[in-house]
Design an enzyme around this catalytic site. Structure first.
Site, PDB file in Angstrom:
ATOM      1  N   PHE A   1     -11.758  -7.341  13.617  1.00 61.22           N
ATOM      2  CA  PHE A   1     -10.623  -7.742  12.779  1.00 61.22           C
ATOM      3  C   PHE A   1     -10.296  -6.621  11.781  1.00 61.22           C
ATOM      4  O   PHE A   1     -11.170  -6.128  11.086  1.00 61.22           O
ATOM      5  CB  PHE A   1     -10.963  -9.035  12.028  1.00 61.22           C
ATOM      6  N   GLN A   2      -9.053  -6.232  11.739  1.00 63.70           N
ATOM      7  CA  GLN A   2      -8.545  -5.163  10.877  1.00 63.70           C
ATOM      8  C   GLN A   2      -9.268  -3.827  11.107  1.00 63.70           C
ATOM      9  O   GLN A   2      -9.390  -3.016  10.196  1.00 63.70           O
ATOM     10  CB  GLN A   2      -8.593  -5.566   9.397  1.00 63.70           C
TER      11      GLN A   2
ATOM     12  N   GLU B   1       0.819  -1.213   0.000  1.00 65.59           N
ATOM     13  CA  GLU B   1       0.000   0.000   0.000  1.00 65.59           C
ATOM     14  C   GLU B   1       0.852   1.261   0.000  1.00 65.59           C
ATOM     15  O   GLU B   1       0.452   2.282  -0.563  1.00 65.59           O
ATOM     16  CB  GLU B   1      -0.953   0.017   1.204  1.00 65.59           C
TER      17      GLU B   1
ATOM     18  N   LYS C   1     -17.663  -0.810   5.292  1.00 63.92           N
ATOM     19  CA  LYS C   1     -18.076  -1.768   4.264  1.00 63.92           C
ATOM     20  C   LYS C   1     -19.586  -1.747   4.051  1.00 63.92           C
ATOM     21  O   LYS C   1     -20.060  -1.868   2.918  1.00 63.92           O
ATOM     22  CB  LYS C   1     -17.612  -3.167   4.681  1.00 63.92           C
TER      23      LYS C   1
ATOM     24  N   MET D   1      23.955   9.477   3.965  1.00 65.70           N
ATOM     25  CA  MET D   1      23.735  10.770   4.607  1.00 65.70           C
ATOM     26  C   MET D   1      23.908  10.652   6.122  1.00 65.70           C
ATOM     27  O   MET D   1      24.443  11.556   6.766  1.00 65.70           O
ATOM     28  CB  MET D   1      22.337  11.307   4.255  1.00 65.70           C
TER      29      MET D   1
END
Lengths: 551, 90
Positions: free
Chosen positions: A109-110, A47, A159, A462
Site C-alpha cells: 500500500f502506497q 504536497e 518507515k 499564452m
C-alpha cells in the site's frame, strides 16, 4: 534515539528552522518526532504546494528549502516542484517516507519506486537501506544541494529505518569536499585578448550569477567595462532595471533592442547562462557574428549548445574579476543605448480594459522597492519580466526552466516565511492560480501578508496567443470564461479581496490593496486578446521576431 | 561515432540506472555494456560502448556530474573503420 528523531536533530544541526510538508502513513515517525522539536512545520494543503513553498524559500534566500511527504502519492505530488528545482538549480532537500524495507518490491500500500522516479529530476537521490547510513546521507544531501551548481536532493527513508534505534557509535560522516574549479591563467589571457579585440561586445547574463552570490561582482564588471548587457529571465535583477547599460531581457519575449543587438555583436560574454532555446531561438542563427566567452561553474554547460571561443569554467567570480577592465567601445555603446531607447517591448493596448503593462508599471512604482515578486507561468510571467522593475534576482521568483504553472502562489508562501519583513506579491494568471488554489488555506491559516494579484484574461493566454499566431486562430481548449468569482473564493478562505473595476483609479486601488495588513487578493480583469509582444515563434530565429499589429 | 569508456562507480542503489538514463537522455545508444561488481570496494566496474552523432564530451561531462562516479576514462572512439585514441578524462 530513533531514526526519525535523528532526522529532526540533523535538520536542526543544518540550520533548518522551517519545513513544508504533508503527513501520511510512512512518514508518521518523523511527524511524531517533530512535536516539540522547535522546528516550524508549515502544513500546506497539497504536497506540490509544500515543495513549491520550500522552492520559494530557497530561491528567495539561497538557503536550502526542505519539504516532507509520505510514500506513494505524497512523493509523486512532490515531483513537479522537485523537477522545477532541478531545471532552475534550486537547493532543495525532499524527504519522503517509504514502506518498510521488508515490503519494498511487494507492491505494498502506497509503495512506489520513488528513488527510480527521482533519477532524472534530482541532482542526486538516496534510499536509506540501513539506519547506520542515515547520518552520512543527510550530511551528504545538504552538501550536494548547495555545492557547485545547486540542485534538489531526495532522501527516501523506509518507515522501519525511521523507527530503528541509532547505534551509539557511528562512523563519522565522510564528505568529499568538492574543490571549486577556477579558470586558469591561460584561459583568462585568451579571454582578455578576445575582449580587447572586440568592437561590439555584449554581456549575456543568466541566473548563475545569483547562484554564485556574485551580483555585486557582476555589477562591478558592467560598470567598469561599460559593456551593454542583456539578461535572461532568471538573470533579471542582476542589473537594476533602469541601469543605462541594461538592454532588457532577450529571447522569445525579449526586447527588440536586446535581440537585435545580440544578432549584431562580435563578442558575446555569457555568464551563468546556458543558451536555452527560449533565449536563442533557432540556435544556428543566434548571434551569428559573435565569438563567445562562456563563464559557468558547470563544465557540462560549456559547448553543450554553442561552442565558445574561450571557456572560463569554474566559479564565476574569478572569471568576472579578471575581465573587469576598461574597454574602448563608446560608438557601440551609444548605438546600443540609442536602440534600447526606442526599441524596447512593444505593448499593444486594448482601450476597453486595463493593460497588463500599465498595471505592472504602476505596481512597480507603488510596491516597496525590494518587494519579492512571485510569478506563475504564462503571459503574465512575461509581462512581469518586461514591465516590473526587478531590484535583485532573489526578489523575482519565476519558474524558468520547467515553466510550471501553479508555482507562484506556494512559492510566495515560502518566500514570505523566509523574509517576514519583506513585502511579498504573487502575480498569477487565472489558469495558473487555479492550479494550486488550495494554498489559500495555508496563507489564511498562517495569516501570511502576501498580496495576491490575478491577471484574469479568462483564457490560457499564452496557449491562446500561440494558437492565434501559429495555428491560424484555431483555438483549442483555452477558454476559461467560467472561472469562479475569485474574490468570493478568497473571501471563503477569510482573505479580503477586491476587483479592479474599469473606471477605478488604478493608483488609489493599488495603494489601498498594498496597505492591507494581512493577506489580500486583487482580481484584475484584462482583455483576452492582449498578447505578449514582441514574440519569436518557436523554431524561428530571433531576427524573425514579430511585434504585434499596433506595436 | 562509436565511443568506449571505462567507469568505476560506487555500488549505490540505482547507480547503474543513473548511468544508463543519462546515456539515453543525452542522445547516446548503448552498443555494449559490461558490469562487474568489486566486493571489497563496494564498487562497480563498467565498460560501456555507445554510439551517437553527438560529441563524446556531451556525455562525459554529464556522467561526471553523477554523485558516486569515482573514475571515468574515455578509451577510444571509432568513426567507420578508423579507430582513434580519445582524450582521457578522470
Amino acid at each position: 534515539m530513533n531514526g526519525a528523531e535523528y532526522i529532526i536533530k540533523a535538520l536542526k544541526a543544518q540550520g533548518i528552522d522551517t519545513l513544508f510538508g504533508y503527513p501520511g502513513g510512512c512518514i508518521m515517525p518523523v511527524y511524531d518526532a517533530l512535536l516539540g522539536s522547535g522546528i516550524n512545520h508549515i502544513l500546506c494543503r497539497h504536497e506540490q504546494g509544500a515543495a513549491f513553498a520550500a522552492n520559494g524559500y530557497a530561491r528567495s534566500t539561497g538557503r536550502v528549502g526542505v519539504c516532507l511527504a509520505t510514500s506513494g502519492p505524497g512523493a509523486t505530488n512532490l515531483i513537479t516542484a522537485i523537477a522545477d528545482a532541478q531545471l532552475d538549480s534550486v537547493p532543495l532537500v525532499a524527504i519522503t517516507g517509504q514502506v518498510p524495507t521488508g515490503l519494498i518490491g511487494t507492491d505494498a500500500f502506497q509503495e512506489l519506486d520513488v528513488l527510480g522516479l527521482s533519477l532524472s529530476i534530482t541532482k542526486h537521490s538516496y534510499l536509506v537501506e540501513h539506519i547506520e547510513q542515515l547520518p552520512q546521507i543527510i550530511e551528504q544531501a545538504f552538501q550536494l544541494a548547495t555545492e557547485g551548481r545547486p540542485g534538489p536532493v531526495l532522501i527516501d527513508i523506509p518507515k522501519d529505518v525511521q523507527l530503528a534505534q541509532i547505534p551509539e557509535s557511528l562512523p563519522e560522516a565522510r564528505l568529499d569536499q568538492q574543490i571549486a574549479q577556477t579558470p586558469n591563467q591561460e584561459q583568462i589571457s585568451q579571454a582578455l585578448t578576445m575582449l580587447r579585440e572586440s568592437k561590439q561586445p555584449i554581456i549575456y547574463a543568466g541566473g548563475g550569477i545569483t547562484l554564485a552570490d556574485a551580483v555585486d561582482e557582476f555589477r562591478a564588471l558592467v560598470d567598469t567595462t561599460q559593456i551593454p548587457t542583456v539578461l535572461t529571465l532568471k538573470g533579471l535583477g542582476n542589473l537594476p532595471a533602469n541601469h543605462p547599460l541594461n538592454l532588457g531581457m532577450l529571447g522569445m519575449h525579449g526586447s527588440v533592442a536586446a535581440n537585435n543587438l545580440v544578432q549584431q555583436c562580435d563578442l558575446l560574454i555569457a555568464i551563468g547562462a546556458r543558451f536555452d532555446d527560449r533565449v536563442t531561438g533557432r540556435l544556428a542563427q543566434f548571434a551569428p557574428h559573435a565569438k563567445v566567452i562562456h563563464l559557468d561553474i558547470d563544465p557540462a554547460e560549456i559547448g553543450k549548445l554553442r561552442q565558445p571561443g574561450c571557456a572560463l569554467t569554474g566559479e564565476i567570480k574569478t572569471g568576472m574579476a579578471a575581465l573587469t577592465i576598461e574597454t574602448h567601445i563608446a560608438p557601440w555603446r551609444e548605438q546600443c543605448q540609442a536602440e534600447q531607447a526606442v526599441n524596447g517591448y512593444a505593448q499593444t493596448k486594448d482601450p476597453s480594459s486595463a493593460s497588463a503593462a500599465e498595471f505592472l508599471s504602476a505596481l512597480g512604482e507603488l510596491a516597496e522597492k525590494d518587494a519579492i515578486i512571485s510569478c506563475d507561468v504564462g503571459q503574465h510571467q512575461m509581462w512581469v519580466a518586461q514591465y516590473y522593475p526587478i531590484s535583485h534576482p532573489r526578489r523575482h521568483l519565476s519558474s524558468g526552466g520547467l515553466g510550471a504553472m501553479g508555482f507562484g502562489l506556494p512559492a510566495a508562501i515560502g518566500a514570505q516565511l523566509a523574509n517576514p519583513q519583506s513585502q511579498v506579491i504573487s502575480i498569477s494568471g487565472d489558469g495558473s492560480f487555479m492550479m494550486n488554489v488550495q494554498e489559500l488555506a495555508t496563507i489564511s491559516r498562517y495569516r501570511l501578508p502576501i498580496k495576491m494579484i490575478i491577471l484574469d484574461n479568462q483564457a490560457l493566454g499564452m496557449v491562446r496567443q500561440q494558437q492565434e499566431l501559429c495555428y491560424a486562430k484555431r483555438y483549442s481548449e483555452i477558454d476559461l470564461s467560467d472561472n469562479p468569482a475569485f474574490t468570493a473564493v478568497a473571501e471563503a478562505f477569510d482573505i479580503p479581496a477586491a476587483m479592479l473595476n474599469e473606471d477605478a483609479d488604478l493608483n488609489k486601488t493599488l495603494q489601498a490593496f498594498l496597505s492591507i495588513p494581512g493577506p489580500a487578493l486583487l482580481h484584475v480583469p484584462i482583455s483576452t486578446q492582449e498578447n505578449v509582444w514582441p514574440m519569436v515563434k518557436p523554431g524561428d530565429s530571433n531576427e524573425q521576431m514579430i511585434t504585434g499589429a499596433s506595436a | 561515432m562509436i565511443y568506449s569508456m571505462h567507469i568505476e562507480a560506487n555500488d549505490n542503489p540505482a547507480m547503474l540506472e543513473r548511468i544508463l538514463q543519462t546515456t539515453r537522455v543525452r542522445g547516446f545508444h548503448i552498443r555494449h555494456l559490461d558490469v562487474r561488481g568489486h566486493e571489497s570496494k563496494e564498487s562497480l566496474r563498467i565498460t560501456m560502448t555507445v554510439e551517437s552523432s553527438r560529441d563524446q564530451n556531451r556525455l562525459i561531462t554529464q556522467l561526471h556530474k553523477i554523485s558516486g562516479i569515482m573514475e571515468l576514462t574515455a578509451l577510444h572512439s571509432i568513426n567507420g573503420d578508423n579507430a582513434e585514441p580519445a582524450s582521457a578524462t578522470a
